[in-house]
Design a protein around this motif. Structure first.
Motif, PDB file in Angstrom:
ATOM      1  N   THR A 253       0.941  -1.107  -0.013  1.00 45.94           N
ATOM      2  CA  THR A 253       0.052   0.132  -0.022  1.00 45.94           C
ATOM      3  C   THR A 253       0.739   1.316  -0.260  1.00 45.94           C
ATOM      4  O   THR A 253       0.554   2.049  -0.831  1.00 45.94           O
TER       5      THR A 253
ATOM      6  N   THR B  40      -6.104   0.099  -5.576  1.00 42.90           N
ATOM      7  CA  THR B  40      -6.363  -1.199  -5.015  1.00 42.90           C
ATOM      8  C   THR B  40      -6.267  -2.154  -6.187  1.00 42.90           C
ATOM      9  O   THR B  40      -5.498  -3.289  -5.923  1.00 42.90           O
TER      10      THR B  40
ATOM     11  N   GLN C 118      -2.230  -2.477  -6.379  1.00 41.44           N
ATOM     12  CA  GLN C 118      -1.877  -3.127  -5.151  1.00 41.44           C
ATOM     13  C   GLN C 118      -2.262  -4.761  -5.266  1.00 41.44           C
ATOM     14  O   GLN C 118      -1.138  -5.472  -5.095  1.00 41.44           O
TER      15      GLN C 118
END
Length: 145
Positions: free
Chosen positions: A34, A86, A89
């Motif tokens: 992250t 996201t 990631q």
């Protein structure tokens, strides 16, 4: 067997402890990924795309309002930038897991290819007898009875 005894047997098994260690390491790895995405990758991509800040990239479906009772109703927003972060990631984590599994599988293959011992295995008595019969049948000077 009581439920506590069953739980104790379950909890002290090696697989459960391995799983717990994996979850803790995975959580720490998730935080690293992250930070990597939000602080290094996405600003670089934003620079390449002309200064777009993906973390603030959103589509507002409805502006914030004040209802009849005087309470503020927050805006209805689709956070596309957070979704893109996201996804990046996820791709990084999935690739890291793929590399780890590939490495472990290659270690397993190397271990499986190595013989258990360096000395050759002695053939069984049946194999020796069959070889003698084969050799006797091939030999032209052996009488067949």
């Amino acid at each position: 067997m009581g439920i506590l005894a069953e739980f104790k047997e379950f909890a002290v098994r090696g697989n459960v402890i391995d799983l717990a260690v994996g979850v803790v390491i995975g959580a720490a790895f998730g935080k690293i990924v992250t930070a990597l995405v939000e602080n290094l990758i996405m600003p670089f991509i934003g620079l390449l795309t002309g200064g777009i800040d993906f973390s603030r990239w959103a589509i507002t479906l409805r502006e914030a309002q004040v209802n009849a009772a005087g309470e503020e109703v927050p805006a209805l927003v689709l956070g596309i930038g957070n979704f893109v972060n996201t996804i990046v990631q996820f791709v990084i984590v999935a690739f890291a897991i793929f590399i780890a599994v590939k490495f472990i599988n290659s270690l397993k293959r190397k271990h499986a290819e190595q013989p258990a011992e360096n000395k050759p295995v002695e053939p069984s008595e049946e194999v020796k007898l069959l070889r003698e019969i084969r050799d006797a049948l091939r030999s032209p000077d052996t009488p067949v009875t």
